[in-house]
Design a protein around this motif. Structure first.
Motif, PDB file in Angstrom:
ATOM      1  N   SER A 109     105.958  20.525  22.870  1.00 43.91           N
ATOM      2  CA  SER A 109     105.525  21.468  23.898  1.00 43.91           C
ATOM      3  C   SER A 109     106.683  21.848  24.800  1.00 43.91           C
ATOM      4  CB  SER A 109     104.388  20.867  24.732  1.00 43.91           C
ATOM      5  OG  SER A 109     104.850  19.734  25.446  1.00 43.91           O
ATOM      6  N   ASN A 111     107.143  23.852  28.946  1.00 45.35           N
ATOM      7  CA  ASN A 111     106.541  24.489  30.114  1.00 45.35           C
ATOM      8  C   ASN A 111     107.636  24.852  31.102  1.00 45.35           C
ATOM      9  OD1 ASN A 111     103.325  23.950  30.018  1.00 45.35           O
ATOM     10  ND2 ASN A 111     104.421  22.199  29.135  1.00 45.35           N
ATOM     11  N   ASN A 120     104.637  28.794  28.638  1.00 49.15           N
ATOM     12  CA  ASN A 120     104.302  27.494  28.074  1.00 49.15           C
ATOM     13  C   ASN A 120     103.930  27.659  26.609  1.00 49.15           C
ATOM     14  OD1 ASN A 120     101.142  27.435  27.710  1.00 49.15           O
ATOM     15  ND2 ASN A 120     101.509  28.406  29.697  1.00 49.15           N
ATOM     16  N   LYS A 162     100.951  27.782  20.189  1.00 50.17           N
ATOM     17  CA  LYS A 162      99.880  28.368  20.997  1.00 50.17           C
ATOM     18  C   LYS A 162     100.229  28.200  22.469  1.00 50.17           C
ATOM     19  CE  LYS A 162      96.420  27.175  17.494  1.00 50.17           C
ATOM     20  NZ  LYS A 162      96.340  28.541  16.951  1.00 50.17           N
ATOM     21  N   ASP A 164      98.749  28.234  26.740  1.00 45.23           N
ATOM     22  CA  ASP A 164      97.642  28.091  27.689  1.00 45.23           C
ATOM     23  C   ASP A 164      97.748  29.243  28.676  1.00 45.23           C
ATOM     24  OD1 ASP A 164      95.651  27.297  29.402  1.00 45.23           O
ATOM     25  OD2 ASP A 164      96.821  25.699  30.344  1.00 45.23           O
ATOM     26  N   ASP A 167      91.987  29.942  31.837  1.00 45.45           N
ATOM     27  CA  ASP A 167      91.296  28.714  32.201  1.00 45.45           C
ATOM     28  C   ASP A 167      89.993  28.601  31.417  1.00 45.45           C
ATOM     29  OD1 ASP A 167      89.515  30.470  33.390  1.00 45.45           O
ATOM     30  OD2 ASP A 167      89.759  29.679  35.418  1.00 45.45           O
ATOM     31  N   ARG A 199      95.466  24.949  35.939  1.00 46.96           N
ATOM     32  CA  ARG A 199      95.556  24.927  34.478  1.00 46.96           C
ATOM     33  C   ARG A 199      94.629  23.877  33.890  1.00 46.96           C
ATOM     34  NH1 ARG A 199     101.225  24.353  31.903  1.00 46.96           N
ATOM     35  NH2 ARG A 199      99.875  24.582  30.074  1.00 46.96           N
ATOM     36  N   ASP A 200      94.016  24.224  32.749  1.00 45.14           N
ATOM     37  CA  ASP A 200      93.187  23.250  32.038  1.00 45.14           C
ATOM     38  C   ASP A 200      93.935  22.610  30.863  1.00 45.14           C
ATOM     39  OD1 ASP A 200      93.368  25.370  30.305  1.00 45.14           O
ATOM     40  OD2 ASP A 200      91.205  25.762  30.218  1.00 45.14           O
ATOM     41  N   TYR A 201      95.162  23.082  30.581  1.00 43.40           N
ATOM     42  CA  TYR A 201      96.014  22.548  29.524  1.00 43.40           C
ATOM     43  C   TYR A 201      95.336  22.590  28.161  1.00 43.40           C
ATOM     44  CZ  TYR A 201      99.237  21.077  33.150  1.00 43.40           C
ATOM     45  OH  TYR A 201     100.112  21.081  34.216  1.00 43.40           O
ATOM     46  N   VAL A 202      94.520  23.600  27.960  1.00 47.87           N
ATOM     47  CA  VAL A 202      93.956  23.890  26.644  1.00 47.87           C
ATOM     48  C   VAL A 202      94.723  25.085  26.081  1.00 47.87           C
ATOM     49  CG1 VAL A 202      91.921  24.601  25.356  1.00 47.87           C
ATOM     50  CG2 VAL A 202      91.689  22.997  27.266  1.00 47.87           C
ATOM     51  N   TYR A 203      95.459  24.873  25.013  1.00 44.22           N
ATOM     52  CA  TYR A 203      96.325  25.921  24.445  1.00 44.22           C
ATOM     53  C   TYR A 203      95.490  26.737  23.462  1.00 44.22           C
ATOM     54  CZ  TYR A 203     100.056  23.235  26.600  1.00 44.22           C
ATOM     55  OH  TYR A 203     100.857  22.584  27.518  1.00 44.22           O
ATOM     56  N   GLU A 204      94.889  27.802  24.003  1.00 44.47           N
ATOM     57  CA  GLU A 204      93.892  28.561  23.248  1.00 44.47           C
ATOM     58  C   GLU A 204      94.435  29.849  22.633  1.00 44.47           C
ATOM     59  OE1 GLU A 204      94.800  30.564  26.604  1.00 44.47           O
ATOM     60  OE2 GLU A 204      93.872  28.580  26.811  1.00 44.47           O
TER      61      GLU A 204
END
Length: 267
Positions: A109, A111, A120, A162, A164, A167, A199-204
């Motif tokens: 990763s 950021n 990120n 991917k 993020d 949210d 941030r929810d740190y979900v790499y969508e």
């Protein structure tokens, strides 16, 4: 431009099997004139006259640290990073060289947050390749329990980056000059009309599908050249442990979705 990825830094435990020389029958005439029970006290454990090289298998745990444009702030600390597993099959060529096959799987990763820009990415990484390993026995005449080795090779490097960008409620992140992340772009007069997000740190968001630079379906598989240095500790002929560091030099500039073909501040 060459992207550099550092890893794996970790400890690898390797188990090795060897062949022993077949035991010869004992000549009973050696005990003529002595007690017939003395033969029982003889140590008949087979001794290895000549070790036969067999494949060495191993498994280890380590870390990935990305050294590209979008990097985490811990990149200068080699013992911190995203976890990865390393599976190894090694075959001895001669006293000085080994041929090693690696399969590495883990995450990586990066950021970066600037005053008005936030980048990120996160990706699964799958690496498979072969390396030629040298153990410095030409220089070390009387090797001890700890043996250094140096390896170079070629490998296939696969990723699927991917980002993020939203949210959990689907609100896009916008970075403001004050360091906050909000749901709307920064404009004069709308300070009270925005919501501060976390941030929810979900790499969508798939970065290749996002196609910010018009590159289309660029390859997510690259050729890489690993350079490795490690220290190996031998517990016995059948077991040893290794700790080391590998730099993977990859010829793909799209891992973090920032390259010389990007536009604006992303260039």
């Amino acid at each position: 431009m060459i992207k550099k990825i550092s890893g794996i830094i970790g400890c690898f435990v390797i188990f090795q099997s060897v062949s022993l020389a077949q035991n010869e029958p004992v000549d009973s005439t050696l005990f003529s004139g002595k007690s017939p029970y003395e033969y029982i006290l003889l140590d008949t454990t087979p001794q290895p006259e000549k070790l036969v090289y067999k494949p060495v298998i191993g498994m280890g745990r380590g870390f990935f640290t990305f050294l590209g444009d979008v990097r985490d702030n811990y990149y200068a600390h080699p013992t911190i990073g995203r976890g990865a597993w390393n599976f190894t099959l090694l075959r001895t060529i001669n006293r000085y060289f080994d041929l090693r096959f690696n399969v590495i799987y883990g995450k990586m990763s990066g950021n970066v947050q600037q005053r008005t820009q936030f980048y990120n990415f996160q990706t699964d990484v799958l690496i498979g390749g072969a390396m030629l390993q040298y153990n410095f026995r030409h220089l070390i005449k009387k090797p001890g329990y700890i043996i250094p080795n140096f390896s170079v090779g070629i490998e296939s490097f696969e990723f699927n980056s991917k980002a993020d960008m939203y949210d959990a409620k689907g609100r896009k992140y916008y970075t403001w000059k004050d360091g906050t992340i909000r749901d709307k772009p920064e404009h004069l007069g709308n300070e009270l009309n925005t919501i501060i997000l976390h941030r929810d740190y979900v790499y969508e968001t798939d970065l290749r599908e996002l196609n910010l630079d018009g590159l289309g379906k660029y390859p997510q598989v690259a050729i890489a050249f690993p350079i490795d240095f490690a220290l190996e500790y031998r517990f016995s002929h059948r077991m040893k442990a290794k700790v080391g560091c590998t730099y993977h030099l990859t010829f793909n500039n799209n891992i973090d979705n920032v390259s010389e073909q990007s536009s604006g501040n992303r260039k």
